[in-house]
Design a protein around this motif. Structure first.
Motif, mmCIF file in Angstrom:
data_model
loop_
_atom_site.group_PDB
_atom_site.id
_atom_site.type_symbol
_atom_site.label_atom_id
_atom_site.label_comp_id
_atom_site.label_asym_id
_atom_site.label_seq_id
_atom_site.Cartn_x
_atom_site.Cartn_y
_atom_site.Cartn_z
ATOM 1 N N GLU A 127 88.225 22.648 53.197
ATOM 2 C CA GLU A 127 88.946 22.629 54.478
ATOM 3 C C GLU A 127 89.504 21.228 54.761
ATOM 4 O OE1 GLU A 127 86.643 23.695 57.924
ATOM 5 O OE2 GLU A 127 88.399 23.693 59.236
ATOM 6 N N GLU A 147 87.672 19.935 70.081
ATOM 7 C CA GLU A 147 87.860 21.362 69.838
ATOM 8 C C GLU A 147 88.541 22.040 71.028
ATOM 9 O OE1 GLU A 147 84.712 24.500 68.181
ATOM 10 O OE2 GLU A 147 84.741 22.533 67.270
ATOM 11 N N ILE A 177 92.396 20.471 69.075
ATOM 12 C CA ILE A 177 92.522 19.571 67.922
ATOM 13 C C ILE A 177 91.389 19.906 66.960
ATOM 14 C CG2 ILE A 177 92.444 17.158 67.169
ATOM 15 C CD1 ILE A 177 93.386 16.432 70.062
ATOM 16 N N TYR A 184 90.961 16.040 62.313
ATOM 17 C CA TYR A 184 91.091 14.749 63.007
ATOM 18 C C TYR A 184 90.102 13.720 62.456
ATOM 19 C CZ TYR A 184 91.505 11.389 66.814
ATOM 20 O OH TYR A 184 91.715 10.245 67.539
#
Lengths: 276, 268
Positions: B35, B139, B143, B148
């Motif tokens: 991810e 969250e 974002i 981030y």
């Protein structure tokens, strides 16, 4: 003004790791109004808020923003909804490595293609709304608790949300600062027409801002209705809560013969006399 | 009878449970890595964040790497010179130092040093953000916290580790020269020519492959431990962050050495 959806909590049971904290919640938080979720410490207010924000998955039931059941929304759709809400955390939850201006600008930088100049203007405007326009370059650890909350409020407001969620906005503040913050929330609500969901245990805070109140206790919803309806309830627990009366305690009390206070007493006199 | 059977099978069952839990955790970390990797190029705003992280992880570690590399090369030079002199083969000192540093010591020691310096701080930073609601704040602002917080660090590690390994290799060879030639009196020309003759591009590339793998391991483990610091059983708040940091450094170091062995057996 943006159209503000109701938030419907249907047969909702919230908790952690399968253990329910609050069960069978069936409440509609009216859109465009200020709803206060009230309750004592440990009653599950913040847990419920985390579930409404989908930071946790509910044990049962649904949370709907208007027609959207957020528990079933895809990540992409939830992402869109998150851009339409603002959240003020208990201590502001500002990013410690960013200045106040950068903290407030963060959602704009991540979600929009606005120019630097325009972002700067918006940030200055939002910080001016909460009275922090002179603290643009300060870091969160250089601010007081009340200032951090106001900065958190400016960040929560920066995307002009349809709904603002506040977790214990007045906790840890002195009465004057707390009243100022209540006033600020009311002004924001009137000016921008957003809905608000405020989690609080502060009666003064509830009485100052609430249109709709939901009271949690004993693992369930004890009351839902308007502030005026709440003030006139007869339920003994709610009356004690509203009148700030101590609960009847079982067992011996301090000062009664059943408790030997001398057993618990620590003799500190020698510490006081040190250095004399 | 059935009670006896269950008693006998308990250690086996416990071993099975632990094995499954470890595999599940490693699988979870791998998905976390995928991810983070996929989100490196998710938006143009990632670039400045990656540059800042590269400065912190890469530039900030240069001095440490140079120091460790120099002393490692010097010790290598000293020990190897002593061993080779017993067989009258001091001339091979350059080859021995260069091959050991470029193939093994450079990537491994550079990675372990960066784990101690930057990896621990990644875990602590993200862990503190987690326990103070900052990750949740990201969250709810829409974002992605992985994008981030983690992806720029991963990009920085993938860029920094090979460069730091190069510095380590070069200064390590210089360290071997300092002891083997300047202090012990070996022949400078022989040392340099042996270094040039012994090192092939294949050795250098293996070192870079290792550096990339170690960079991915350090970043993934350290960020994962910080990101999920709140899920630790019986440990909350600052104690949880401190425990996560310790676990991150230990696990990263173990995985670096384990994967070093695996990669060496593949490439040798």
């Amino acid at each position: 003004m943006p159209s503000v959806p109701d938030i419907r909590l249907e047969n909702l049971t919230v908790g952690y790791e399968g253990k329910a904290v609050v069960s069978d919640i069936d409440v509609v938080l009216p859109g465009g109004r200020i709803s206060v979720i009230l309750g004592g410490s440990g009653s599950g207010k913040s847990t419920l808020l985390r579930h409404i924000l989908r930071l946790e998955e509910p044990i049962a039931g649904t949370v709907c923003f208007g027609d959207h059941d957020i528990c079933r929304l895809s990540k992409r759709d939830m992402h869109c909804i998150k851009q339409r809400i603002g959240v003020l955390f208990q201590d502001g939850a500002l990013l410690g490595s960013l200045t106040l201006a950068d903290n407030v600008a963060l959602p704009l930088r991540e979600h929009t293609r606005l120019s630097r100049k325009r972002i700067q203007e918006i940030v200055e405007g939002k910080l001016a709304l909460v009275g922090l326009e002179k603290f643009l370059d300060y870091y969160p650890n250089e601010l007081s608790g009340g200032m951090r909350k106001r900065a958190g409020l400016a960040r929560a407001m920066v995307m002009d949300p349809a709904i603002l969620f506040c977790d214990e906005p007045t906790s840890g503040l002195d009465p004057v600062t707390a009243a100022d913050l209540d006033q600020l929330l009311l002004e924001m609500h009137r000016t921008f027409g957003m809905g608000m969901v405020v989690v609080s245990h502060d009666l003064a805070n509830m009485r100052a801002i609430a249109d709709f109140v939901m009271v949690l206790g004993d693992g369930r919803v004890l009351f839902q209705g308007t502030r005026q309806e709440l003030e006139s309830v007869d339920d003994p627990y709610l009356r004690r809560f509203l009148d700030r009366k101590a609960e009847e305690r079982q067992g011996p009390r301090v000062g009664e013969t059943a408790v030997d206070a001398s057993v618990m007493k620590v003799d500190c006199s020698r510490y006081w006399s040190m250095g004399k | 009878m059935s009670q006896d059977k269950s008693t006998l099978s308990t250690p086996v069952a416990a071993l099975g449970r632990v094995t499954l839990a470890v595999l599940a955790r490693l699988g979870d970390m791998f998905l976390f890595f995928l991810e983070s990797l996929a989100l490196i190029f998710s938006s143009p705003s990632q670039f400045p964040k990656a540059v800042r992280q590269t400065y912190f992880i890469g530039v900030g570690s240069v001095l440490l790497i140079l120091l460790i590399g120099l002393f490692t090369g010097m010790v290598m030079g000293l020990q190897t010179y002593y061993a080779l002199s017993k067989f009258g083969s001091e001339g091979f000192l350059g080859a021995a130092v260069a091959l050991a540093v470029v193939r093994e010591l450079g990537p491994v020691l550079a990675a372990i040093m960066v784990t101690g310096r930057a990896g621990s701080s990644m875990t602590a930073e993200i862990g503190v953000m987690r326990i103070s609601d900052q990750v949740d704040a990201l969250e709810v602002m829409g974002i992605n916290p992985v994008s981030y917080l983690v992806s720029p660090k991963l990009a920085a590690c993938l860029v920094s580790f090979p460069i730091l390994t190069t510095f380590f290799d070069l200064i390590g060879i210089v360290g071997g020269y300092v002891t083997g030639v300047a202090l012990m009196g070996g022949n400078a020309g022989v040392y340099i020519s042996r270094v040039q003759d012994s090192i092939e591009w294949g050795d250098v590339w293996v070192g870079y492959v290792k550096a990339l793998v170690f960079g991915a391991i350090v970043c993934t483990v350290c960020c994962y431990k910080g990101y999920y610091t709140h899920l630790q059983q019986d440990l909350a708040g600052p104690e949880g962050v401190s425990s996560s940091t310790t676990q991150a450094v230990v696990l990263s170091s173990v995985l670096i050495l384990l994967s070093d062995y695996l990669l060496t057996s593949i490439f040798l």
